[in-house]
Structure formats: structure tokens, C-alpha cells
Design an enzyme around this catalytic site. Structure first.
Site, PDB file in Angstrom:
ATOM      1  N   THR A  62      -7.333  -6.165   8.891  1.00 64.17           N
ATOM      2  CA  THR A  62      -8.736  -5.782   8.719  1.00 64.17           C
ATOM      3  C   THR A  62      -9.341  -6.382   7.446  1.00 64.17           C
ATOM      4  OG1 THR A  62      -8.171  -3.742   9.822  1.00 64.17           O
ATOM      5  CG2 THR A  62     -10.272  -3.775   8.678  1.00 64.17           C
ATOM      6  N   VAL A  63      -8.682  -6.156   6.302  1.00 62.94           N
ATOM      7  CA  VAL A  63      -9.268  -6.640   5.037  1.00 62.94           C
ATOM      8  C   VAL A  63      -9.206  -8.162   4.967  1.00 62.94           C
ATOM      9  CG1 VAL A  63      -9.136  -6.530   2.519  1.00 62.94           C
ATOM     10  CG2 VAL A  63      -8.724  -4.462   3.865  1.00 62.94           C
TER      11      VAL A  63
ATOM     12  N   LYS B 151      -1.906  -1.118  -3.713  1.00 64.31           N
ATOM     13  CA  LYS B 151      -1.746  -0.085  -4.756  1.00 64.31           C
ATOM     14  C   LYS B 151      -0.332   0.470  -4.838  1.00 64.31           C
ATOM     15  CE  LYS B 151      -3.719   1.562  -1.051  1.00 64.31           C
ATOM     16  NZ  LYS B 151      -4.818   1.012  -0.331  1.00 64.31           N
TER      17      LYS B 151
ATOM     18  N   VAL C  49      -7.842   0.014  -6.135  1.00 63.56           N
ATOM     19  CA  VAL C  49      -8.374   1.356  -6.409  1.00 63.56           C
ATOM     20  C   VAL C  49      -9.860   1.399  -6.055  1.00 63.56           C
ATOM     21  CG1 VAL C  49      -8.713   3.164  -8.153  1.00 63.56           C
ATOM     22  CG2 VAL C  49      -6.797   1.580  -8.383  1.00 63.56           C
TER      23      VAL C  49
ATOM     24  N   GLY D 214     -10.959   7.205  14.125  1.00 62.27           N
ATOM     25  CA  GLY D 214     -10.532   6.059  13.314  1.00 62.27           C
ATOM     26  C   GLY D 214     -10.688   6.262  11.812  1.00 62.27           C
TER      27      GLY D 214
ATOM     28  N   GLU E 199      -5.403   7.356   9.569  1.00 61.96           N
ATOM     29  CA  GLU E 199      -4.356   6.513  10.159  1.00 61.96           C
ATOM     30  C   GLU E 199      -3.557   7.316  11.181  1.00 61.96           C
ATOM     31  OE1 GLU E 199      -3.694   3.398   9.004  1.00 61.96           O
ATOM     32  OE2 GLU E 199      -4.948   3.394   7.224  1.00 61.96           O
TER      33      GLU E 199
ATOM     34  N   ASP F 188      -1.298   8.253  -1.624  1.00 64.81           N
ATOM     35  CA  ASP F 188      -2.236   7.138  -1.814  1.00 64.81           C
ATOM     36  C   ASP F 188      -3.086   7.372  -3.078  1.00 64.81           C
ATOM     37  OD1 ASP F 188      -3.920   4.796  -0.630  1.00 64.81           O
ATOM     38  OD2 ASP F 188      -5.384   6.397  -0.926  1.00 64.81           O
TER      39      ASP F 188
ATOM     40  N   LYS G 130      -3.212   5.267  -6.814  1.00 64.73           N
ATOM     41  CA  LYS G 130      -4.437   4.776  -7.452  1.00 64.73           C
ATOM     42  C   LYS G 130      -4.601   5.346  -8.867  1.00 64.73           C
ATOM     43  CE  LYS G 130      -6.560   4.186  -2.905  1.00 64.73           C
ATOM     44  NZ  LYS G 130      -7.299   4.872  -1.841  1.00 64.73           N
TER      45      LYS G 130
ATOM     46  N   GLY H  67     -12.211   0.251   3.915  1.00 67.30           N
ATOM     47  CA  GLY H  67     -12.987  -0.444   4.944  1.00 67.30           C
ATOM     48  C   GLY H  67     -12.945  -1.941   4.754  1.00 67.30           C
TER      49      GLY H  67
HETATM   50  N1  HSE Z   1      -6.359   5.291   3.212  1.00 65.88           N
HETATM   51  C1  HSE Z   1      -7.164   5.189   2.043  1.00 65.88           C
HETATM   52  C2  HSE Z   1      -8.231   6.278   2.045  1.00 65.88           C
HETATM   53  C3  HSE Z   1      -7.863   3.877   1.914  1.00 65.88           C
HETATM   54  O1  HSE Z   1      -8.308   7.068   2.994  1.00 65.88           O
HETATM   55  O2  HSE Z   1      -8.975   6.343   1.091  1.00 65.88           O
HETATM   56  C4  HSE Z   1      -6.976   2.796   1.443  1.00 65.88           C
HETATM   57  O3  HSE Z   1      -6.570   3.019   0.134  1.00 65.88           O
END
Ligand code: HSE
Length: 435
Positions: free
Chosen positions: A13-14, A105, A132, A187, A190, A201, A205, A302
Site C-alpha cells: 500500500t505505502v 517503527k 511515527v 478495513g 488489520e 504499535d 512509536k 494510510g
Molecule cells: N496500524 C497503525 C494504526 C498504523 O492503526 O495507527 C501504522 O502504524
């Protein structure tokens, strides 16, 4: 006009977002850079997969080594994620004198020291703006915008998935599991949401922000991390009654004795900037000794927001290459004197106000016993809510808000209270954070 060549590893995606912005905004980027920025080759395990942008098949290889060993490639963008193969690719790229840009990250939180040390020794740059806050340029702001400051504190809503879930639970009064399922269907979350909902996650960060802000590499596994699985609509509604919203908050603070860091669901006073951040948005509240309190806000994930951050690193590094000034975007933070004591504070010693919910048998005088145990453990009560009995049931929720107390005293009191016969179920306790 000179050409700076990029090797892109990972066209997910990115990666597709990076391709799109470098193609669609080519002219303006080149004008600003004064050189051409071109993706020379893309390595991906599945070149034929359907993608949101059309990329000529001839651009692809399945072998990342081809990019890493191509002498005409200046910058490697790593967008495959994870801490194993991605690490090997990055280290190998650095050894081959490539500058590196990554959104990874987890990798930087676990192996940042090794990667930055290797880059520093080779005199190449590592860009990690996208690691981040997605599209929010927080790394550049901390490194450059606040270069004249001692950073005092960072409070971040750094995970969009959990903020979306908590916002939806607040709005609809629905259960965590129900909202998670909806978020997955739409969506937002995940298929395996563990890293998001368990706070990992966000912890990756905040450890990167702490490293940048305080000049220290922290052992990732020593950071206290709590997720949001145990948050219920009942707690959200009690918090609301007291005038608070519940948010998954990442905290890093430099105090006299050392560094306080962690990720926890916390109560934040309603109608304050962080409490008002809803849906999948991220926000980072940073206080510096010179600038005072500031806040950054935007989309933390995103395709295009993250691509915006990746390409900003590419342009910065390309600019340095173009002007023969490489190695200037390597953070000085870990080579210099740390800006604070590097000891990680024991969370048990931290002082905070707390929200505590007990489920107690509704018997006259029993609340007094609970209050006695709290008092004996130096847990001062600021206010109490006790709701009426539910139909047929003999127990009721009792919620207290404490004064500032030492966390381990609360834990000792809760362990004692849980053993009482009147205690029905596990107690819930959440920090109250004034920010
Ligand atoms: N899965 C992360 C979030 C985005 O929901 O913020 C990617 O770091």
C-alpha cells in the site's frame, strides 16, 4: 539536471503511494529539489499482484539484492516491515553506501541503535519520518523545529485503530469486540490487530520519539505497555460522567529522576485538544522548555499520508546528495550527551490520579471496608459514584477517583480488596492524565 535514483523494496500500500506521488507530483518535486528523483527499480515478492496504481512490469524484480548492489542507486526505501528480512536489507544497503528511508517503527524500536550506528559509521543517512504519526511530520519537528528545546513531555495518540475503536465505543456504547469486528470489516483494523489493540504499535512509536527527544535508546521490552481489550462501555460511560474521555495514550516524560515512558488507556479531561481527537486520527502533544505546549494532528496511517512522509525523507536526502552534504540527516541524538537522566523509572513508583471500578456486593457498610483498605494503603479518594442495583443481581459497580497516589500503593490495596467476599470480579483501574 542530475538524477537521484531510488530503489524501492516493497510495493504494498505505502510503496504504491510513494510511486504515485513521485509520478503525479514529479514536476513540483523536481522543481523544489533541483534534480530528478527517479524510482529505478522495485523489489517485491509478487510483481504481478493487483495494485492501486499501474506500475510497468519492467520496473520490478523479486530480488532486493539487485537494488542493494546497484551502484547507480543512491537511496533504498524499505517498506516491507518486520524486524528480520527488513533489517538485513537495511544493514546491507548501508554497507553498500546507500542512504535508507524506512517507515518501519518496529525495526527502529528494537534495532535503532544498531542501524543508526552502522549508518553513522558509513556516513549515510537514515530517514524515518513515516515511522511515527504517518503523514504528520513529527520527526522533523522534534529534530529541527524544537532543536533549541529540552523536550519536557510527549503525550501522543499514536495509533489510529485503537483511537477509532475507542471513539466508536464512546459514540455507540458498543462493546470492544463488536467494534473491532466492524473495524475489521470496514478495513480500519488489520486481520491480526494484536499490535494495534495491545498497544505495541503505539509503544514502538513512543520509543522512537523518546529516543529522539531525550537522546537515549531504550530497551523496548522494558517499556510498560497496556492495550484496550479490557475497556468496557461501562467504564467509558462512568468516565464521561466524571467529565473524561478514555484514550490510548503514549507518554514519554523527562523528569528529575529519569524517564517516564509507557502506553496506557487513560482518562483525559473532555474538551481538551487530545480528548477531542477522534476516529482514526493521531495527535502528538509536545512540550518544550522554550516553545511551551504544542500539538500536531493528522492522519497517522494510510497510503498517501504515509507516502507523503516517505517522500519528504527522499527529497531531504536527495537534496543533501545534490549539494554534496550527505550524512546531515543522521540524528545527532545518540552521538551526543543525552538530554536527561537515562534511567527508566519503575512504573510502580509513578504518582498519578486513578479511576478505579470495583464490582461489589451491595451490602450496607461494605463500602466502608473498601475505603479502609484504600486509606491504609495511602490511597486518597477524591470522589465516588455508586450506581443502584441491577435487576436481580446482588452486586453493583462502585467507581472512585483517587487523589495523586503512588501506583504500587494502589496495586497493594486492590490485591487486598479483591480477596474480600464482597468483591465480585476483577477491579479496573486507569490513569487520569492532565494534559
Ligand atoms: N496500524 C497503525 C494504526 C498504523 O492503526 O495507527 C501504522 O502504524
Amino acid at each position: 539536471m542530475g538524477v537521484i535514483n531510488i530503489g524501492l523494496i516493497g510495493a504494498g500500500t505505502v510503496g504504491c503511494g510513494v510511486y504515485k506521488v513521485l509520478t503525479e507530483n514529479k514536476q513540483i518535486i523536481e522543481k523544489r529539489l533541483g534534480a530528478e528523483l527517479a524510482i529505478k527499480k522495485i523489489a517485491d515478492i509478487d510483481p504481478d499482484r493487483k495494485r492501486p496504481v499501474e506500475i510497468p512490469r519492467s520496473q520490478f524484480t523479486t530480488d532486493a539484492a539487485e537494488l542493494i548492489h546497484d551502484d547507480s542507486i543512491h537511496i533504498i526505501i524499505e517498506l516491507i516491515g518486520g524486524t528480520t528480512v527488513a533489517k538485513d536489507f537495511i544493514i546491507e544497503s548501508i554497507k553498500n553506501n546507500k542512504h535508507v528511508v524506512t517507515a518501519n517503527k518496529a525495526l527502529l524500536a528494537h534495532h535503532g541503535k544498531e542501524i543508526f550506528t552502522a549508518a553513522s559509521e558509513k556516513g549515510v543517512d537514515v530517514g524515518f519520518e513515516a515511522s511515527v504519526g504517518g503523514g504528520i511530520p513529527v520527526i522533523r519537528v522534534v529534530r529541527e523545529g524544537y532543536v533549541a528545546n529540552h523536550i519536557k513531555s510527549i503525550y501522543g495518540i499514536l495509533n489510529g485503530t485503537t483511537n477509532y475503536i475507542l471513539s466508536k465505543m464512546t459514540q455507540d456504547g458498543s462493546d470492544f469486540a463488536e467494534v473491532l469486528k466492524q473495524a475489521q470489516e470496514q478495513g480500519y483494523a488489520e486481520a491480526d490487530p494484536t499490535f494495534d489493540i495491545d498497544g505495541i504499535d503505539a509503544a514502538h512509536k513512543i520509543s522512537i520519539l523518546a529516543m529522539l527527544s531525550f537522546g537515549v535508546f531504550l530497551e523496548f521490552d522494558t517499556i510498560p505497555v497496556e492495550g484496550i481489550r479490557h475497556i468496557t462501555p461501562l467504564d467509558i460511560s462512568f468516565a464521561d460522567e466524571f467529565g473524561y474521555a478514555i484514550k490510548l495514550l503514549s507518554i514519554a516524560k523527562a523528569v528529575e529522576e529519569g524517564i517516564e515512558i509507557g502506553v496506557h488507556p487513560a482518562l483525559i479531561k473532555k474538551a481538551t485538544p487530545l480528548a477531542d481527537v477522534s476516529g482514526a486520527f493521531n495527535a502528538i502533544h509536545i512540550e518544550g522548555d522554550v516553545v511551551g505546549p504544542t500539538m500536531l494532528y493528522g492522519l497517522g496511517a494510510g497510503m498517501m499520508p504515509t507516502a507523503s512522509a516517505v517522500v519528504s525523507d527522499d527529497v531531504q536526502i536527495a537534496k543533501n546528495i545534490h549539494h554534496n552534504k550527505t550524512h546531515s540527516s543522521i540524528p545527532k541524538f545518540f552521538q551526543d550527551t543525552p538530554t536527561s537522566k537515562t534511567t527508566l523509572l519503575d512504573p510502580g513508583d509513578l504518582v498519578s490520579r486513578f479511576y478505579v471500578r470495583f464490582q461489589l456486593e451491595d451490602t450496607p457498610g461494605e463500602l466502608g471496608r473498601v475505603a479502609n483498605i484504600l486509606g491504609k494503603n495511602h490511597v486518597g479518594i477524591e470522589s465516588v459514584i455508586q450506581k443502584g442495583r441491577h435487576h436481580g443481581g446482588g452486586d453493583v459497580p462502585v467507581v472512585i477517583m483517587t487523589h495523586d497516589i503512588v501506583e504500587k500503593n494502589l496495586l497493594a490495596a486492590l490485591a487486598e480488596i479483591e480477596k474480600l467476599e464482597i468483591s465480585k470480579g476483577k477491579n479496573v483501574f486507569l490513569r487520569i492524565v492532565d494534559v
